[in-house]
Scaffold this active site. Structure first.
Site, mmCIF file in Angstrom:
data_model
loop_
_atom_site.group_PDB
_atom_site.id
_atom_site.type_symbol
_atom_site.label_atom_id
_atom_site.label_comp_id
_atom_site.label_asym_id
_atom_site.label_seq_id
_atom_site.Cartn_x
_atom_site.Cartn_y
_atom_site.Cartn_z
ATOM 1 N N LYS A 81 -17.127 9.214 30.420
ATOM 2 C CA LYS A 81 -15.900 8.396 30.448
ATOM 3 C C LYS A 81 -14.896 8.996 31.422
ATOM 4 C CE LYS A 81 -12.449 6.427 27.262
ATOM 5 N NZ LYS A 81 -11.981 6.385 25.859
ATOM 6 N N SER A 156 -11.591 1.748 23.806
ATOM 7 C CA SER A 156 -11.365 1.893 25.216
ATOM 8 C C SER A 156 -12.592 2.366 26.010
ATOM 9 C CB SER A 156 -10.217 2.884 25.444
ATOM 10 O OG SER A 156 -10.556 4.169 24.976
ATOM 11 N N SER A 180 -12.140 4.099 19.730
ATOM 12 C CA SER A 180 -12.618 3.802 21.091
ATOM 13 C C SER A 180 -14.071 4.105 21.373
ATOM 14 C CB SER A 180 -11.760 4.542 22.110
ATOM 15 O OG SER A 180 -10.612 3.799 22.365
HETATM 16 N N1 GLN Z 1 -7.442 0.749 20.385
HETATM 17 C C1 GLN Z 1 -6.835 1.982 20.044
HETATM 18 C C2 GLN Z 1 -5.651 2.253 20.954
HETATM 19 O O1 GLN Z 1 -5.447 1.551 21.868
HETATM 20 C C3 GLN Z 1 -7.824 3.101 20.105
HETATM 21 C C4 GLN Z 1 -7.975 3.682 21.449
HETATM 22 C C5 GLN Z 1 -8.792 4.928 21.437
HETATM 23 O O2 GLN Z 1 -9.452 5.258 20.457
HETATM 24 N N2 GLN Z 1 -8.693 5.656 22.528
HETATM 25 O O3 GLN Z 1 -4.943 3.172 20.751
#
Ligand code: GLN
Length: 494
Positions: A81, A156, A180
Site C-alpha cells: 500500500k 482505504s 481499511s
Molecule cells: N473508512 C475509515 C476512515 O476513513 C477507515 C480508514 C482506514 O482504516 N484507514 O477513516
C-alpha cells in the site's frame, strides 16, 4: 489446462519455486504482464516498480541456485500500500502533496518483507492518507472493483485488495485504521487481516491515526495471510507501541479445526436496513461453522452504535495532529509564498490536500480545540473504553466473534461521494474492533444477487491471531468461495 502463473496462490507459487519448476523471474514477469494487461481498468497501482522487482527477482533466483537458505516469501511478488515507506520507490499516500516523495528509508514491514525475500512489485492505490471507505479519495484516480468496475473496491486499501482479487500480485500489505483492510477484502472477495494493535510495527507507515493504525496482509487464502503475518509481525524498538511478545507460528495455527470453538454472534451487528443477502450469507456461514463442531451463541456489545461517532472524532483528531507536518518545508510539493511564510503553508496545503483530507483536518482540529475538547475528544476517549469493555466481557465466554463486515456489498462509484456521513457509516461493523485494538480477519462467505462478494468477519481477543486464523481456515476449507474469481476485464488474457 495448466494454471496460468498469475493464478497461483502464494503458497502454490512458493512450492513451485522450491521444486524448481518456476523462477522468481517467471513469477515477476507474470505479475508485471498481468498488471500491464489489466491495470488500465482496475487501477490497483499508483507506481509499478518493475525495474526494482526484476532486479530483486534475479538476485533471489541466483541466491536459490547457489543453495542459500530462502526466506518464507523468497521470490514472491508482493504489492505494498502506498502509505508504507519503500526506500527508493516513490511513496505518495495517494496524495498530490507527496507526488514526488521518495523515502530515504524502508518501513519496518518493508524491511521484513525484503529480509524474507519478497519482490516488491509496486505501490498499491488507496484513499489519500488512508482516509476513506471507497478508494475514491485517491489523488491518482479511483481503483475499481474487479467483480464489477462500475463499483468501488472498498477503502482505504482498495488497490491492495484488487491486486489480489485480480491476480496482479500473490500477496499484498494494507493498513487498517477503522476497517481499511477488512472492507476492501470483503468487497473484493479476498482474505484480509488486521492484527492486534501493537502486533506489527508502524515505523515508516505514514501516520493517519496513530492509536488505531495497523499494517496487515491480504491474500487469496487464509494460509497466504498467515505466512505474510508471520513475516511482518514482531517487536520493533523503533515503534514504542509495538509489543515485545514472541510471534507464534501462525502457519501451525491452521492445523486446528473448528471443533469446540466458541463463537459469539453479537446481535448489534444485524441491523435494520442491511442487505438481506449479506445477513443471509453470514448466517449460513455460522451454520457451516456449527456443522464443523463450533458452538455459536448470541452475545451483546451494547455500545456498538456509538463506535462510528467515537471513531470519527478520535481518528480525525489524531489526523489533524499527524498531518501538521505537511507544511511544504519538510516534505512534499511546495507551493510559492506569495504573501509571507504563512502563505507558503496555506498554498501548499490548499493545493496539496484533497477535500476529504481537509474535512478531516478541520473536524479534528475542532474536536481538539479549547472549549470543545472535553465535549468531543475526551468524551470519545471514554466511549472508546466502554467499547473495549464490551469486548472484554464477551471474550470471557467466547473464543471469537463472527459478524458481517459491512451492511451491504460494494456500492457504485460516486454513490456516496457527496454524502460524507453515508460514507462514514459504511464502517459501522469495522470501527468497533479498531477502537478496541483487536485482531480481525475477513474471509469470503458468499455473493449477492448481483454476484458481488460478501465477507465474514471473525474478531478475536487481544493477540488472538491464531484463534481467528484457525476459525477462518476451518471455514475456508469447508467452502469454495475463496476459489471464485472475478471475470476478466475486456482486453485481458485469461
Ligand atoms: N473508512 C475509515 C476512515 O476513513 C477507515 C480508514 C482506514 O482504516 N484507514 O477513516
Amino acid at each position: 489446462m495448466t494454471t496460468p502463473l498469475h493464478d497461483l496462490t502464494l503458497a502454490e507459487a512458493s512450492a513451485r519455486l522450491r521444486d524448481g519448476s518456476v523462477s522468481s523471474e517467471d513469477l515477476t514477469e507474470a505479475a508485471l504482464a498481468r498488471i500491464a494487461a489489466t491495470d488500465e481498468t482496475w487501477h490497483s497501482f499508483i507506481t509499478v516498480s518493475a525495474d526494482e522487482a526484476r532486479a530483486t527477482a534475479r538476485a533471489i533466483d541466483a541466491q536459490r541456485q547457489s543453495g542459500a537458505a530462502a526466506g518464507v516469501l523468497a521470490g514472491i511478488p508482493i504489492a505494498v500500500k502506498d502509505v508504507i515507506a519503500t526506500a527508493g520507490i516513490r511513496t505518495t499516500a495517494a496524495s498530490k502533496l507527496l507526488e514526488d516523495f521518495v523515502p530515504p528509508y524502508d518501513a519496518t514491514v518493508t524491511t521484513r518483507l525484503k529480509n524474507a525475500g519478497a519482490v516488491i512489485i509496486g505501490k498499491a492505490n488507496c484513499d489519500e492518507f488512508a482516509m476513506g471507505s471507497s478508494n475514491e479519495n485517491s489523488a491518482y484516480g479511483p481503483t475499481r472493483n474487479p467483480w464489477d468496475p462500475t463499483r468501488v473496491p472498498g477503502g482505504s486499501s482498495g488497490g491492495s485488495a484488487t491486486a489480489i482479487a485480480g491476480r496482479q500480485a500473490y500477496g499484498s500489505l494494507g493498513t487498517d485504521t477503522g476497517g481499511s483492510i477488512r472492507l476492501p477484502a470483503a468487497y473484493c472477495g479476498v482474505v484480509g487481516m488486521k492484527p492486534t494493535y501493537g502486533r506489527v510495527s508502524r515505523y515508516g507507515v505514514i501516520a493517519y491515526a496513530s492509536s488505531l493504525d495497523q499494517v496487515g496482509p491480504f491474500g487469496r487464502t487464509v494460509e497466504d495471510c498467515a505466512r505474510m503475518l508471520g513475516v511482518i509481525a514482531g517487536h520493533d524498538p523503533r515503534d514504542s507501541t509495538s509489543v515485545d511478545r514472541p510471534v507464534p507460528d501462525y502457519h501451525a495455527a491452521l492445523g486446528g479445526d473448528a471443533a469446540g470453538l466458541r463463537i459469539g454472534v453479537p446481535k448489534e451487528y444485524f441491523i435494520d436496513g442491511m442487505q438481506p443477502a449479506v445477513e443471509g450469507a453470514v448466517r449460513a456461514a455460522l451454520d457451516t461453522l456449527g456443522g464443523l463442531g463450533a458452538t455459536t451463541s448470541d452475545v451483546s456489545l451494547p455500545h456498538t452504535s456509538y463506535a462510528v461517532a467515537c471513531y470519527y472524532i478520535l481518528a480525525t483528531a489524531e489526523a489533524s495532529s499527524n498531518l501538521g507536518r505537511y507544511d511544504g518545508i519538510r516534505y512534499g510539493a511546495r507551493q510559492a509564498a506569495d504573501d509571507g511564510l504563512a502563505s507558503l503553508y496555506r498554498n501548499t496545503r490548499a493545493l496539496g490536500f484533497g477535500p476529504e483530507v481537509k474535512r478531516r483536518i478541520m473536524l479534528g482540529t475542532y474536536a481538539l480545540s479549547a472549549g470543545y475538547y472535553d465535549a468531543y475528544y475526551l468524551k470519545a476517549q471514554k466511549v472508546r473504553t466502554l467499547i473495549r469493555q464490551d469486548f472484554d466481557r464477551v471474550f470471557a465466554d467466547v473464543d471469537v466473534l463472527a459478524t458481517p463486515v459491512a451492511p451491504t456489498t460494494a456500492f457504485r462509484l460516486a454513490e456516496k461521494t457527496s454524502d460524507p456521513l453515508a460514507m462514514y457509516l459504511v464502517d459501522v461493523f469495522t470501527n468497533p474492533a479498531s477502537l478496541a485494538g483487536l485482531p480481525a480477519i475477513v474471509v469470503p462467505c458468499g455473493r449477492d444477487e448481483a454476484g458481488m462478494p460478501i465477507g465474514l468477519q471473525l474478531i478475536g481477543p487481544p493477540f488472538g491471531e491464531e484463534l481467528v486464523l484457525r476459525a477462518a481456515h476451518a471455514f475456508e476449507q469447508a467452502t469454495s468461495w475463496h476459489r471464485e474469481r472475478p471475470p476478466e476485464p475486456a482486453g485481458a488474457a485469461a
